[in-house]
Design a protein around this motif. Structure first.
Motif, PDB file in Angstrom:
ATOM      1  N   ASP A   1       0.824  -1.206   0.000  1.00  0.00           N
ATOM      2  CA  ASP A   1       0.000   0.000   0.000  1.00  0.00           C
ATOM      3  C   ASP A   1       0.861   1.260   0.000  1.00  0.00           C
ATOM      4  O   ASP A   1       0.432   2.311  -0.452  1.00  0.00           O
ATOM      5  N   HIS A   2       2.053   1.132   0.556  1.00  0.00           N
ATOM      6  CA  HIS A   2       2.992   2.259   0.660  1.00  0.00           C
ATOM      7  C   HIS A   2       2.323   3.467   1.307  1.00  0.00           C
ATOM      8  O   HIS A   2       2.341   4.581   0.784  1.00  0.00           O
ATOM      9  N   MET A   3       1.774   3.219   2.483  1.00  0.00           N
ATOM     10  CA  MET A   3       1.121   4.289   3.241  1.00  0.00           C
ATOM     11  C   MET A   3       2.093   5.356   3.723  1.00  0.00           C
ATOM     12  O   MET A   3       1.673   6.439   4.144  1.00  0.00           O
TER      13      MET A   3
ATOM     14  N   CYS B   1       4.394  10.265  -6.926  1.00  0.00           N
ATOM     15  CA  CYS B   1       3.932   8.914  -7.250  1.00  0.00           C
ATOM     16  C   CYS B   1       2.784   8.518  -6.330  1.00  0.00           C
ATOM     17  O   CYS B   1       2.960   8.377  -5.120  1.00  0.00           O
ATOM     18  N   TRP B   2       1.604   8.319  -6.920  1.00  0.00           N
ATOM     19  CA  TRP B   2       0.418   7.953  -6.141  1.00  0.00           C
ATOM     20  C   TRP B   2      -0.250   6.703  -6.710  1.00  0.00           C
ATOM     21  O   TRP B   2      -1.462   6.567  -6.655  1.00  0.00           O
ATOM     22  N   ILE B   3       0.533   5.804  -7.295  1.00  0.00           N
ATOM     23  CA  ILE B   3      -0.073   4.610  -7.884  1.00  0.00           C
ATOM     24  C   ILE B   3      -0.752   3.787  -6.794  1.00  0.00           C
ATOM     25  O   ILE B   3      -0.356   3.786  -5.638  1.00  0.00           O
ATOM     26  N   SER B   4      -1.780   3.069  -7.185  1.00  0.00           N
ATOM     27  CA  SER B   4      -2.639   2.398  -6.208  1.00  0.00           C
ATOM     28  C   SER B   4      -2.015   1.165  -5.592  1.00  0.00           C
ATOM     29  O   SER B   4      -2.155   0.923  -4.396  1.00  0.00           O
ATOM     30  N   HIS B   5      -1.340   0.352  -6.386  1.00  0.00           N
ATOM     31  CA  HIS B   5      -0.779  -0.896  -5.852  1.00  0.00           C
ATOM     32  C   HIS B   5       0.587  -1.115  -6.485  1.00  0.00           C
ATOM     33  O   HIS B   5       0.695  -1.500  -7.639  1.00  0.00           O
ATOM     34  N   CYS B   6       1.615  -0.847  -5.705  1.00  0.00           N
ATOM     35  CA  CYS B   6       2.984  -0.969  -6.203  1.00  0.00           C
ATOM     36  C   CYS B   6       3.555  -2.320  -5.781  1.00  0.00           C
ATOM     37  O   CYS B   6       3.516  -2.673  -4.599  1.00  0.00           O
ATOM     38  N   PRO B   7       4.105  -3.090  -6.704  1.00  0.00           N
ATOM     39  CA  PRO B   7       4.652  -4.404  -6.359  1.00  0.00           C
ATOM     40  C   PRO B   7       5.981  -4.342  -5.618  1.00  0.00           C
ATOM     41  O   PRO B   7       6.431  -5.343  -5.081  1.00  0.00           O
ATOM     42  N   LYS B   8       6.602  -3.171  -5.591  1.00  0.00           N
ATOM     43  CA  LYS B   8       7.896  -3.056  -4.914  1.00  0.00           C
ATOM     44  C   LYS B   8       7.728  -3.251  -3.412  1.00  0.00           C
ATOM     45  O   LYS B   8       6.829  -2.684  -2.794  1.00  0.00           O
ATOM     46  N   ARG B   9       8.610  -4.030  -2.819  1.00  0.00           N
ATOM     47  CA  ARG B   9       8.559  -4.285  -1.386  1.00  0.00           C
ATOM     48  C   ARG B   9       9.679  -3.534  -0.670  1.00  0.00           C
ATOM     49  O   ARG B   9      10.252  -4.018   0.301  1.00  0.00           O
ATOM     50  N   GLU B  10       9.973  -2.351  -1.175  1.00  0.00           N
ATOM     51  CA  GLU B  10      10.973  -1.503  -0.542  1.00  0.00           C
ATOM     52  C   GLU B  10      10.308  -0.217  -0.096  1.00  0.00           C
ATOM     53  O   GLU B  10       9.210   0.137  -0.546  1.00  0.00           O
TER      54      GLU B  10
ATOM     55  N   ALA C   1      -9.923  -3.974  -2.656  1.00  0.00           N
ATOM     56  CA  ALA C   1      -9.872  -5.106  -1.741  1.00  0.00           C
ATOM     57  C   ALA C   1      -9.202  -6.277  -2.429  1.00  0.00           C
ATOM     58  O   ALA C   1      -9.440  -6.537  -3.602  1.00  0.00           O
ATOM     59  N   PRO C   2      -8.296  -6.988  -1.706  1.00  0.00           N
ATOM     60  CA  PRO C   2      -7.584  -8.114  -2.318  1.00  0.00           C
ATOM     61  C   PRO C   2      -8.497  -9.303  -2.533  1.00  0.00           C
ATOM     62  O   PRO C   2      -9.511  -9.445  -1.855  1.00  0.00           O
ATOM     63  N   ARG C   3      -8.109 -10.168  -3.461  1.00  0.00           N
ATOM     64  CA  ARG C   3      -8.900 -11.367  -3.737  1.00  0.00           C
ATOM     65  C   ARG C   3      -8.474 -12.549  -2.879  1.00  0.00           C
ATOM     66  O   ARG C   3      -9.108 -13.573  -2.879  1.00  0.00           O
ATOM     67  N   HIS C   4      -7.346 -12.394  -2.178  1.00  0.00           N
ATOM     68  CA  HIS C   4      -6.899 -13.476  -1.307  1.00  0.00           C
ATOM     69  C   HIS C   4      -6.224 -12.853  -0.091  1.00  0.00           C
ATOM     70  O   HIS C   4      -6.084 -11.643   0.013  1.00  0.00           O
ATOM     71  N   GLU C   5      -5.815 -13.690   0.857  1.00  0.00           N
ATOM     72  CA  GLU C   5      -5.334 -13.202   2.130  1.00  0.00           C
ATOM     73  C   GLU C   5      -3.820 -13.151   2.246  1.00  0.00           C
ATOM     74  O   GLU C   5      -3.283 -12.839   3.293  1.00  0.00           O
ATOM     75  N   SER C   6      -3.089 -13.550   1.224  1.00  0.00           N
ATOM     76  CA  SER C   6      -1.637 -13.603   1.315  1.00  0.00           C
ATOM     77  C   SER C   6      -1.048 -12.194   1.288  1.00  0.00           C
ATOM     78  O   SER C   6      -1.623 -11.285   0.728  1.00  0.00           O
ATOM     79  N   ARG C   7       0.123 -12.061   1.905  1.00  0.00           N
ATOM     80  CA  ARG C   7       0.810 -10.783   1.930  1.00  0.00           C
ATOM     81  C   ARG C   7       1.754 -10.668   0.753  1.00  0.00           C
ATOM     82  O   ARG C   7       2.340 -11.611   0.319  1.00  0.00           O
TER      83      ARG C   7
END
Length: 428
Positions: free
Chosen positions: A373-375, A388-397, A422-428
């Motif tokens: 989410d990069h809150m 940068c205000w993208i909704s879902h960034c795959p970067k984990r940094e 909302a995510p479709r599954h519960e994984s992080r």
């Protein structure tokens, strides 16, 4: 391009790991320390690094890079002059810890805890414990296992390996024990460390009593490396909170944001919310998307958090899908939360704009969300022009390490309003 069906990247990783395994054998005079645990391992690693580097040349894995490839890279950076190498290892599924542990072959193995993380891969805590215990199987002969005696699943690992065991915790049976633990914002964590022969008061810069286990693990490790408790106290007192883990940042307005945006699991939320509950502040505010690794559904867990906040905080900033935040608000009002205390947004950019005019001196805001989410952009928007205000960034940094934070966002994402679906599954 592929060679024999293997990509260049895979070849590079394989060669790096193979070379690191050989180089590790040659560094026979260097003490290798490997830290793992469901939560708190990066902070524990940074504490160990600070203590040992004050005594001798020490190297450690950077940031929270804890996979086999990053461990191998760190080992290859080590030189014979390094007296200690501190490595953090993590997991995303069964068998992950065995890979970096086999390369590192630790002299000292530190296991902090077993918690509910990566629940899509580890449905039960016993599964997580089995994965963490893999580290002990890779201990070198005459190695030392430093275990959390307060965690029953970690403590049970001591009976499964023929190695020397050092236990830390709060109980009388611990070899390194903590007493007189205090941490109530704006005060930081302080505690008294007790061994069988020495007692030492330690003042830290960490926020929250839950960091006690990380401090104890670091102290236990340092003692095994010949460092005194006084030297431990002096080094720990200089260590700042790890970025994104209850990391306090003061704003020009005089408000303070507790950045806890790196790990979005339920277990870390409970610890952070305890800090907020016990804190002293003019106004207490929670800004959140959701929490991960919870047995509850996306919508239900958000409603439960809102209900728990009744009587604890003054305002709540909810960022997410409109239907989710609407139901959470309704549940909170029914539980007794004041209706004017809710501020709901579908975009992080909108929430950031609201906070610029809302926060004032004396406020304490807890910032929570999943890593992707990069809150933390809510914080950066209070001090700079976030682009940068993208909704879902795959970067984990963390965003501050990304050039796109204050630069030009990717062309494919320009104009994205920042909605967090909302995510479709519960994984992080």
């Amino acid at each position: 391009m592929k060679i024999w069906g293997i990509s260049r990247r895979d070849w590079r990783e394989r060669w790096t790991k193979a070379l690191a395994s050989i180089w590790r054998i040659l560094l026979f005079r260097t003490t290798f320390i490997v830290v793992t645990g469901s939560v708190g391992k990066t902070t524990a690693k940074e504490l160990i690094l600070a203590i040992l580097s004050s005594q001798a040349p020490t190297l450690a894995t950077p940031s929270s890079n804890n996979g086999a490839f990053h461990v191998a890279q760190t080992i290859l950076r080590a030189r014979p002059r390094h007296r200690f190498v501190v490595l953090e290892v993590g997991t995303s599924g069964p068998g992950w810890i065995a890979r970096p542990a086999s390369i590192a072959r630790p002299d000292i193995a530190v296991i902090l805890n077993v918690g509910r993380t990566h629940t899509d891969r580890f449905p039960a805590l016993e599964d997580t414990a089995k994965e963490k215990a893999e580290l002990l199987k890779r201990l070198r002969r005459r190695g030392v296992a430093i275990l959390n005696g307060d965690d029953p699943r970690v403590a049970a690992m001591a009976t499964r390996r023929a190695c020397r065991v050092v236990r830390f915790g709060l109980g009388e049976q611990a070899d390194v024990r903590a007493t007189e633990i205090t941490s109530r914002w704006p005060e930081r964590l302080s505690l008294t460390l007790n061994t069988h022969s020495v007692t030492q008061r330690i003042e830290t810069r960490l926020v929250g009593v839950h960091w006690t286990s990380s401090v104890l693990a670091a102290a236990s490790t340092a003692l095994q490396c010949g460092v005194s408790l006084q030297q431990v106290a002096d080094a720990v007192a200089r260590v700042n909170p790890t970025a994104g883990r209850l990391d306090p940042r003061e704003l020009p307005s005089g408000a303070v944001i507790l950045r806890d945006d790196f790990n979005g699991t339920l277990q870390t939320f409970d610890a952070a919310f305890r800090v907020l509950r016990e804190a002293q502040a003019a106004r207490k505010i929670l800004a959140i998307t959701t929490v991960g690794d919870s047995p509850e559904g996306w919508d239900k867990r958000l409603r439960r958090i809102v209900c728990e906040a009744v009587g604890v905080i003054d305002s709540m900033v909810l960022v997410g899908a409109r239907d989710d935040t609407k139901r959470a608000t309704k549940a909170g009002v029914a539980a007794g939360f004041p209706p004017d205390g809710f501020h709901c947004f579908t975009a992080i950019a909108e929430a950031a704009e609201f906070l610029r005019g809302f926060l004032r001196a004396g406020d304490l805001l807890l910032l929570r969300g999943r890593t992707t989410d990069h809150m933390e952009r809510l914080y950066h928007a209070q001090t700079g022009d976030v682009r940068c205000w993208i909704s879902h960034c795959p970067k984990r940094e963390l965003c501050e390490r990304c050039p796109e934070l204050f630069g030009q966002p990717p062309a494919s994402n320009r104009g994205d309003p920042g909605l967090i679906p909302a995510p479709r599954h519960e994984s992080r």
